[in-house]
Design an enzyme around this catalytic site. Structure first.
Site, PDB file in Angstrom:
ATOM      1  N   LYS A  62      39.320  37.383  40.187  1.00 24.92           N
ATOM      2  CA  LYS A  62      40.636  37.464  39.633  1.00 24.92           C
ATOM      3  C   LYS A  62      40.929  36.150  38.851  1.00 24.92           C
ATOM      4  O   LYS A  62      41.352  36.316  37.657  1.00 24.92           O
ATOM      5  CB  LYS A  62      41.813  37.490  40.734  1.00 24.92           C
ATOM      6  CG  LYS A  62      41.571  39.145  41.153  1.00 24.92           C
ATOM      7  CD  LYS A  62      42.640  39.196  42.543  1.00 24.92           C
ATOM      8  CE  LYS A  62      42.268  40.590  43.112  1.00 24.92           C
ATOM      9  NZ  LYS A  62      43.387  40.986  44.233  1.00 24.92           N
TER      10      LYS A  62
ATOM     11  N   GLN B 133      46.980  37.709  48.618  1.00 24.39           N
ATOM     12  CA  GLN B 133      45.697  38.670  48.906  1.00 24.39           C
ATOM     13  C   GLN B 133      45.950  39.075  50.563  1.00 24.39           C
ATOM     14  O   GLN B 133      46.151  38.544  51.349  1.00 24.39           O
ATOM     15  CB  GLN B 133      44.278  37.877  48.629  1.00 24.39           C
ATOM     16  CG  GLN B 133      43.368  38.659  49.103  1.00 24.39           C
ATOM     17  CD  GLN B 133      42.873  39.641  47.723  1.00 24.39           C
ATOM     18  OE1 GLN B 133      43.705  39.654  46.593  1.00 24.39           O
ATOM     19  NE2 GLN B 133      42.111  40.963  47.927  1.00 24.39           N
TER      20      GLN B 133
ATOM     21  N   ASP C 292      51.392  42.712  41.893  1.00 22.24           N
ATOM     22  CA  ASP C 292      50.707  43.778  42.605  1.00 22.24           C
ATOM     23  C   ASP C 292      51.629  45.065  42.765  1.00 22.24           C
ATOM     24  O   ASP C 292      51.083  46.081  43.296  1.00 22.24           O
ATOM     25  CB  ASP C 292      50.529  43.396  44.075  1.00 22.24           C
ATOM     26  CG  ASP C 292      49.211  42.809  44.383  1.00 22.24           C
ATOM     27  OD1 ASP C 292      48.230  43.109  43.662  1.00 22.24           O
ATOM     28  OD2 ASP C 292      48.958  41.940  45.411  1.00 22.24           O
TER      29      ASP C 292
HETATM   30  N1  GUN Z   1      43.622  43.481  49.012  1.00 23.67           N
HETATM   31  C1  GUN Z   1      42.708  44.324  48.535  1.00 23.67           C
HETATM   32  N2  GUN Z   1      43.188  44.576  47.486  1.00 23.67           N
HETATM   33  C2  GUN Z   1      44.211  44.251  47.294  1.00 23.67           C
HETATM   34  C3  GUN Z   1      45.176  44.244  46.173  1.00 23.67           C
HETATM   35  O1  GUN Z   1      45.150  44.933  45.189  1.00 23.67           O
HETATM   36  N3  GUN Z   1      46.313  43.172  46.053  1.00 23.67           N
HETATM   37  C4  GUN Z   1      46.431  42.495  47.250  1.00 23.67           C
HETATM   38  N4  GUN Z   1      47.383  41.270  47.245  1.00 23.67           N
HETATM   39  N5  GUN Z   1      45.548  42.254  47.907  1.00 23.67           N
HETATM   40  C5  GUN Z   1      44.641  43.116  48.388  1.00 23.67           C
END
Ligand code: GUN
Length: 284
Positions: free
Chosen positions: A54, A98, A121
């Site tokens: 990311k 995350q 998110d």
């Molecule tokens: N863990 C796996 N996919 C995601 C996501 O899209 N966002 C977040 N915050 N955690 C994740």
């Protein structure tokens, strides 16, 4: 018949290129660049890789990113405090905690504490509610990526039978909401669905987001369907989706591969959301 294999990498690259140009315009207007803050609690190797990807993607399009790596023993209150500070920080546009978080932390409580205007998110109760209400705020990245793929492939959704397998807050439910908003007739299947394959076999558009390797085989695919496989499972012979790709591609009109289908879209849409959050904050 062999299905057209949808190139998620190429679609994601086009989205990122668009964001790169829009970030230049945003900076020219506002004198600052959109900024994403990420948080990881503990040392989950998969989370470390996802979040590193990311940050790399942010850098490539000119979005600034900052990272907070917290110890595995971080308490709920300590994490709430950080999320609160990031919410108040005028330099931060997007906050991403995350998931998963360690067992001592209540993930729902943390998500609920994120400023909804910075919730890139799209998981806070407010953004989930706005999506359910049909007036979306920030939309979860993977579902937004699925819709971008369907748009790119010019898939007709109005009146189409769409079946979503999986009812998670991160993917299944929001993608179903988006398909409904696009006037598809939507069914959500889950672990208690009685005849999963027969229900899936009705689908003009099948979205699999359940996390079970190759769960859906030829009997679950309607000839001519569009198959979007969100699954990302580790199997003995490498990564695979929730759909048996070989079996499905003999029947479907188009299908996303794993890897290289939906996966690259998630990060591209995170960049879209971070820019969108920055714009909304600048508009006040
Ligand atoms: N863990 C796996 N996919 C995601 C996501 O899209 N966002 C977040 N915050 N955690 C994740």
């Amino acid at each position: 018949m062999s299905a057209r294999v949808i190139d998620g990498k190429a679609i994601a690259a086009a989205v990122r290129e668009r964001v790169r140009g829009e970030v230049v315009a945003y900076e020219a207007e506002e004198g600052r660049v959109p900024t994403l803050a990420t948080v990881i609690v503990g040392e989950d190797p998969a989370s470390e890789i996802y979040v590193a990807n990311k940050h790399r993607a942010c850098e490539e399009v000119g979005v600034r990113s900052v990272h907070h790596g917290l110890a595995a023993g971080t308490t709920q209150n300590e994490l709430l405090e950080l999320v609160g500070q990031l919410g108040l920080d005028p330099d931060i546009d997007g906050i991403l905690v995350q998931l998963p978080v360690p067992a001592q932390i209540d993930a729902d409580a943390i998500v609920a504490a994120i400023d909804p205007g910075k919730d890139v998110d799209g998981l806070t109760p407010l953004n989930a509610g706005l999506l359910a209400h049909g007036t979306p705020g920030l939309v979860p990245c993977t579902p937004a990526g699925v819709m971008e793929i369907l748009r790119h492939e010019a898939v007709e959704l109005e009146g189409a039978e769409a079946v979503v397998v999986g009812r998670s807050k991160l993917v299944g439910v929001p993608v179903a909401r988006l398909l409904l908003a696009a006037d598809a007739t939507v069914t959500i299947c889950h672990s208690r669905t009685v005849d999963l394959a027969a229900t899936c076999a009705r689908a003009d558009v099948l979205v699999a987001a359940v996390g079970v390797p190759r769960l859906l085989g030829a009997d679950a695919i309607k000839p001519g369907a569009v198959v979007i496989d969100v699954g990302m499972n580790r199997s003995e012979d490498g990564l695979c989706g929730d759909v048996d790709f070989e079996a499905a591609s003999g029947l479907a009109w188009a299908i996303t591969p794993v890897p290289g289908g939906v996966g690259p879209m998630t990060i591209a849409m995170l960049l879209v959301n971070t820019l969108e959050a920055a714009r909304r904050r600048s508009r006040g």
